[in-house]
Design a protein around this motif. Sequence first.
Motif, short mmCIF file in Angstrom:
data_model
loop_
_atom_site.label_atom_id
_atom_site.label_comp_id
_atom_site.label_asym_id
_atom_site.label_seq_id
_atom_site.Cartn_x
_atom_site.Cartn_y
_atom_site.Cartn_z
N SER A 1 0.83 -1.21 0.00
CA SER A 1 0.00 0.00 0.00
C SER A 1 0.86 1.26 0.00
O SER A 1 0.42 2.33 -0.43
CB SER A 1 -0.93 0.00 1.22
N LEU A 2 2.11 1.13 0.47
CA LEU A 2 3.02 2.26 0.48
C LEU A 2 3.55 2.62 -0.91
O LEU A 2 4.28 3.60 -1.07
CB LEU A 2 4.19 2.00 1.43
N LEU A 3 3.18 1.81 -1.92
CA LEU A 3 3.55 2.16 -3.28
C LEU A 3 2.94 3.48 -3.71
O LEU A 3 3.40 4.11 -4.67
CB LEU A 3 3.16 1.04 -4.25
N TRP A 4 1.87 3.92 -3.01
CA TRP A 4 1.33 5.25 -3.27
C TRP A 4 2.40 6.31 -2.99
O TRP A 4 2.43 7.36 -3.65
CB TRP A 4 0.09 5.52 -2.42
N LEU A 5 3.26 6.03 -2.02
CA LEU A 5 4.37 6.95 -1.74
C LEU A 5 5.35 6.98 -2.91
O LEU A 5 5.96 8.02 -3.20
CB LEU A 5 5.10 6.56 -0.46
N SER A 6 5.52 5.84 -3.57
CA SER A 6 6.39 5.80 -4.74
C SER A 6 5.83 6.68 -5.85
O SER A 6 6.58 7.42 -6.51
CB SER A 6 6.54 4.36 -5.24
N GLY B 1 9.93 6.03 -6.46
CA GLY B 1 9.46 6.95 -7.49
C GLY B 1 10.47 8.04 -7.77
O GLY B 1 10.71 8.40 -8.93
N ASN B 2 11.07 8.57 -6.70
CA ASN B 2 12.09 9.61 -6.87
C ASN B 2 13.27 9.09 -7.68
O ASN B 2 13.81 9.80 -8.54
CB ASN B 2 12.55 10.06 -5.48
N CYS B 3 13.65 7.83 -7.45
CA CYS B 3 14.81 7.25 -8.12
C CYS B 3 14.58 7.09 -9.62
O CYS B 3 15.54 7.15 -10.40
CB CYS B 3 15.16 5.90 -7.49
N ILE B 4 13.33 6.88 -10.02
CA ILE B 4 13.04 6.80 -11.46
C ILE B 4 13.52 8.06 -12.17
O ILE B 4 14.06 8.01 -13.27
CB ILE B 4 11.53 6.60 -11.69
N MET B 5 13.33 9.20 -11.50
CA MET B 5 13.75 10.47 -12.08
C MET B 5 15.24 10.74 -11.85
O MET B 5 15.99 11.00 -12.78
CB MET B 5 12.91 11.61 -11.51
N VAL B 6 15.70 10.68 -10.59
CA VAL B 6 17.06 11.12 -10.31
C VAL B 6 18.11 10.18 -10.87
O VAL B 6 19.21 10.60 -11.25
CB VAL B 6 17.29 11.33 -8.79
N ALA B 7 17.79 8.88 -10.95
CA ALA B 7 18.76 7.91 -11.44
C ALA B 7 18.85 7.90 -12.96
O ALA B 7 19.84 7.42 -13.52
CB ALA B 7 18.43 6.51 -10.94
N ALA B 8 17.84 8.43 -13.64
CA ALA B 8 17.87 8.42 -15.10
C ALA B 8 16.91 9.42 -15.72
O ALA B 8 17.26 10.13 -16.65
CB ALA B 8 17.53 7.01 -15.61
N GLY B 9 15.67 9.50 -15.22
CA GLY B 9 14.63 10.25 -15.90
C GLY B 9 14.96 11.72 -16.10
O GLY B 9 14.74 12.27 -17.19
N THR B 10 15.48 12.39 -15.08
CA THR B 10 15.80 13.81 -15.19
C THR B 10 16.86 14.06 -16.25
O THR B 10 16.76 14.98 -17.06
CB THR B 10 16.27 14.37 -13.84
N ASN B 11 17.88 13.21 -16.27
CA ASN B 11 18.94 13.35 -17.25
C ASN B 11 18.43 13.10 -18.66
O ASN B 11 18.74 13.85 -19.60
CB ASN B 11 20.08 12.39 -16.93
N VAL B 12 17.62 12.06 -18.81
CA VAL B 12 17.05 11.74 -20.13
C VAL B 12 16.17 12.88 -20.63
O VAL B 12 16.25 13.29 -21.79
CB VAL B 12 16.26 10.42 -20.07
N MET B 13 15.31 13.42 -19.74
CA MET B 13 14.43 14.52 -20.13
C MET B 13 15.23 15.77 -20.49
O MET B 13 14.93 16.45 -21.48
CB MET B 13 13.45 14.85 -18.99
N THR B 14 16.26 16.08 -19.69
CA THR B 14 17.08 17.26 -19.97
C THR B 14 17.76 17.15 -21.32
O THR B 14 17.74 18.08 -22.13
CB THR B 14 18.13 17.44 -18.85
N GLN B 15 18.37 16.00 -21.58
CA GLN B 15 19.06 15.82 -22.85
C GLN B 15 18.09 15.81 -24.03
O GLN B 15 18.37 16.39 -25.08
CB GLN B 15 19.87 14.52 -22.82
N THR B 16 16.93 15.19 -23.84
CA THR B 16 15.96 15.09 -24.94
C THR B 16 15.31 16.44 -25.24
O THR B 16 15.23 16.86 -26.40
CB THR B 16 14.87 14.05 -24.60
N LEU B 17 14.84 17.12 -24.19
CA LEU B 17 14.12 18.38 -24.40
C LEU B 17 15.04 19.49 -24.91
O LEU B 17 14.61 20.37 -25.66
CB LEU B 17 13.46 18.81 -23.10
N LEU B 18 16.31 19.45 -24.48
CA LEU B 18 17.26 20.49 -24.90
C LEU B 18 18.12 20.04 -26.09
O LEU B 18 19.01 20.77 -26.51
CB LEU B 18 18.16 20.88 -23.73
N HIS B 19 17.84 18.82 -26.61
CA HIS B 19 18.54 18.28 -27.79
C HIS B 19 20.03 18.13 -27.55
O HIS B 19 20.85 18.42 -28.43
CB HIS B 19 18.27 19.15 -29.02
N ILE B 20 20.39 17.70 -26.34
CA ILE B 20 21.80 17.50 -25.99
C ILE B 20 22.19 16.07 -26.35
O ILE B 20 21.51 15.12 -25.97
CB ILE B 20 22.03 17.74 -24.49
#
Length: 336
Positions: free
Chosen positions: A59-64, A128-147
Motif C-alpha cells: 500500500s506504500l507504493l502510493w508513496l512511490s 518513485g524519486n529514483c526513477i527520475m534522479v537515477a535516469a529520468g531527469t537526465n534523459v528529459m534534460t538531454q531530450t528536451l534540450l537536444h543534448i
Amino acid sequence: MLTLLQPIALLGIIVVGYLFKRAGLFGQRDYRIIQVVLFDLVLPGAIIHSFAKNPHDLSLLWLSAYGFVVALVPVVVIYLATSRRPIASRAFLMLNASGLNIGCFCFPVVQAFLGSGAVVPAAMFDIGNCIMVAAGTNVMTQTLLHIRPGRTLAEQGAGGAPTLPYEKPTDPDAKRLARRALRRTVLKGFFGSVPFDVYVVMIALTATGVTLPVWFADLFAPLANANAFVAMLMVGMLMDVPSGRRDVLAVLRVIAWRLPFGILFALAAWFLLPFGPMVREATMMCCLAPIAVFSTLFTDEVLGNAKLAGFSLAVTAALSILLMTGAHMLIAAGAL
C-alpha cells in the motif's frame, strides 16, 4: 539536540572531504572513483538491506507514485519557465533544482528523528524519486534540450540559445531511426543505472510475496552502513567554492526553485496523504531533502561542472537540516 547530531555529522563529512582535497590528500578527479563505488556498489547494497531488513507494505507504493510526481513536476515547470534562458543555465537548473537525496541523506536523518521504521516509507518514496534522479531527469534534460549524450555542452558548441540546434526529420525512415535512437537512449538511461535496476528487482520480489532472509540483509549491512559516509565524502571531494558572481547566482537560482517546491510538496504530504503521522512526517522530510547525488554525476556529464553542483548540494543539505528540524518541531508542538 541528539537527533541533530547525525545530520550535522553528514555536513561534517562533506567539509572533511573538501579540506582533504584542498590539502592535496585527494586529487581533483579522485571523486570519480568514489562515484563508481557509490552508485554501483554501496547504494544498491543499501537498497537491498532496506528491503531485506524492513517489511514493505505494498500500500506504500502510493508513496512511490508521490515521489515520482515530486521529482517530475519541477523538471517540467523549469523547462517551460526558462524557455528564454541559455541552454547551460537551463540544463543546470533542470538537473539540480529537481530530484531529492533520499538514500544517502534522508535515510539517516529520518531514522535519527523518527526511528528505524521511518526508513521504510522513505525507501518507498525513493522508488518513485529514483526513477527520475537515477535516469529520468537526465534523459528529459538531454531530450528536451537536444543534448547529445557523451559530450559536454562546450564540446557540442553550445552558445546562448535555449536549446542546441535540432532539425526534426521529415523522411519516414529518418523518423523511424530517430524514434529508435530515442528509445535506446531512454532504456539505456534507466536500465544502465544499477540503483534503479535494484529497486525494480526489489519491487518485483515484494509484489510476489518473496521475503529475503535475515542473513541476506546482514550480508549487505556493511554497504548500508557506509552509504551516508561515502556519499557525503564524495560530495566534499568534488565540491569547490563558487569562483565568481555567476556561480553564486546559479546556486541561488537552484535554491529559489527548490525551496518553494519542497515546502509545497511537504505540506501536501502532511495534509493530503492517507497514512499515519509517522509515514506522513517521513514523507514530508523526504520532500525537503537536498539535491540528489546523481545530479552531480549528470551535471559533470552535461556541463563539465560537477564542482558547482557539489557546492549546491552542500548548501541545500545545510538548508534541509534546518527545514527538517523546523518541520519536526512544529509537528511535535502540534502546530501542524
